[in-house]
Design a protein around this motif. Structure first.
Motif, short mmCIF file in Angstrom:
data_model
loop_
_atom_site.label_atom_id
_atom_site.label_comp_id
_atom_site.label_asym_id
_atom_site.label_seq_id
_atom_site.Cartn_x
_atom_site.Cartn_y
_atom_site.Cartn_z
N UNK A 91 0.71 -1.39 -11.43
CA UNK A 91 1.88 -0.79 -11.20
C UNK A 91 1.72 0.57 -11.36
N UNK A 92 2.87 1.67 -10.41
CA UNK A 92 2.44 3.17 -10.28
C UNK A 92 3.65 3.12 -9.49
N UNK A 93 3.64 4.58 -9.19
CA UNK A 93 3.90 5.22 -8.08
C UNK A 93 3.11 5.37 -6.86
N UNK A 94 3.45 4.40 -6.04
CA UNK A 94 2.44 5.19 -4.24
C UNK A 94 2.85 5.71 -3.37
N UNK A 95 1.15 6.61 -3.29
CA UNK A 95 2.57 7.38 -2.21
C UNK A 95 1.96 7.48 -0.42
N UNK A 96 2.30 7.22 0.40
CA UNK A 96 1.24 7.68 1.74
C UNK A 96 0.98 8.36 1.75
N UNK A 97 -0.65 8.75 2.78
CA UNK A 97 -0.43 10.24 2.93
C UNK A 97 -1.09 10.28 3.96
N UNK A 98 -1.65 11.56 5.58
CA UNK A 98 -1.98 11.64 6.70
C UNK A 98 -2.94 13.35 6.01
N UNK A 99 -4.69 11.92 6.43
CA UNK A 99 -5.75 13.26 6.35
C UNK A 99 -6.10 13.10 7.63
N UNK A 100 -7.32 14.49 7.73
CA UNK A 100 -7.61 14.32 9.37
C UNK A 100 -9.19 13.43 8.82
N UNK A 101 -9.22 13.63 7.47
CA UNK A 101 -10.63 12.49 7.27
C UNK A 101 -10.74 11.21 7.17
N UNK A 102 -10.92 10.48 7.12
CA UNK A 102 -11.15 8.91 6.41
C UNK A 102 -11.66 8.90 4.96
N UNK A 103 -10.54 8.99 4.39
CA UNK A 103 -11.04 9.01 2.51
C UNK A 103 -10.07 8.91 1.55
N UNK A 104 -10.54 8.20 1.16
CA UNK A 104 -9.57 7.76 -0.53
C UNK A 104 -8.80 9.15 -1.34
#
Length: 122
Positions: A91-104
């Motif tokens: 249970x959480x708010x899920x955000x998507x994001x864009x990054x130049x790096x392959x990372x979490x």
């Protein structure tokens, strides 16, 4: 205008499934790795998964590994997060994001969506 828009959240029982979507506009999503970060009430944001821009390589946090699959559809400029066998602690708010790096790692992200709520409850 750069925009990421999440959808697909909702209320689901433990053991259930949800598929989140992240649609992009205003920039070329294929140039970026895309990740999902979640934030539960009273907790720090936690990286969940990331898919690379180049070869579709994926990363998963230990907390979701084996239950979640990230994928991308370049033609639709959309990234998906298929979540199975959901647990109350998802249970959480899920955000998507864009990054130049392959990372979490959340501080490496350039763009964020507004988030979608996932609630796992019986």
């Amino acid at each position: 205008q750069v925009q990421l828009v999440e959808s697909g959240g909702g209320l689901v029982q433990p053991g259930g499934s949800l598929k989140l979507s992240c649609g992009a506009s205003g920039f070329t999503l294929d140039d970026y790795a895309v990740g999902w970060i979640r934030q539960a009430p009273g907790k720090e944001r936690e990286g969940v998964s990331c898919i690379s821009s180049s070869d579709g390589s994926t990363l998963y946090s230990d907390s979701v590994k084996g239950r979640v699959a990230i994928s991308r559809d370049s033609a639709k400029a959309t990234v998906y997060l298929q979540m199975n066998n959901l647990k109350i602690e998802d249970t959480a708010v899920y955000y998507c994001g864009a990054t130049r790096r392959w990372t979490t790692m959340k501080d490496q992200y350039d763009y964020w969506g507004q988030g979608t709520q996932v609630t796992v409850s019986s």
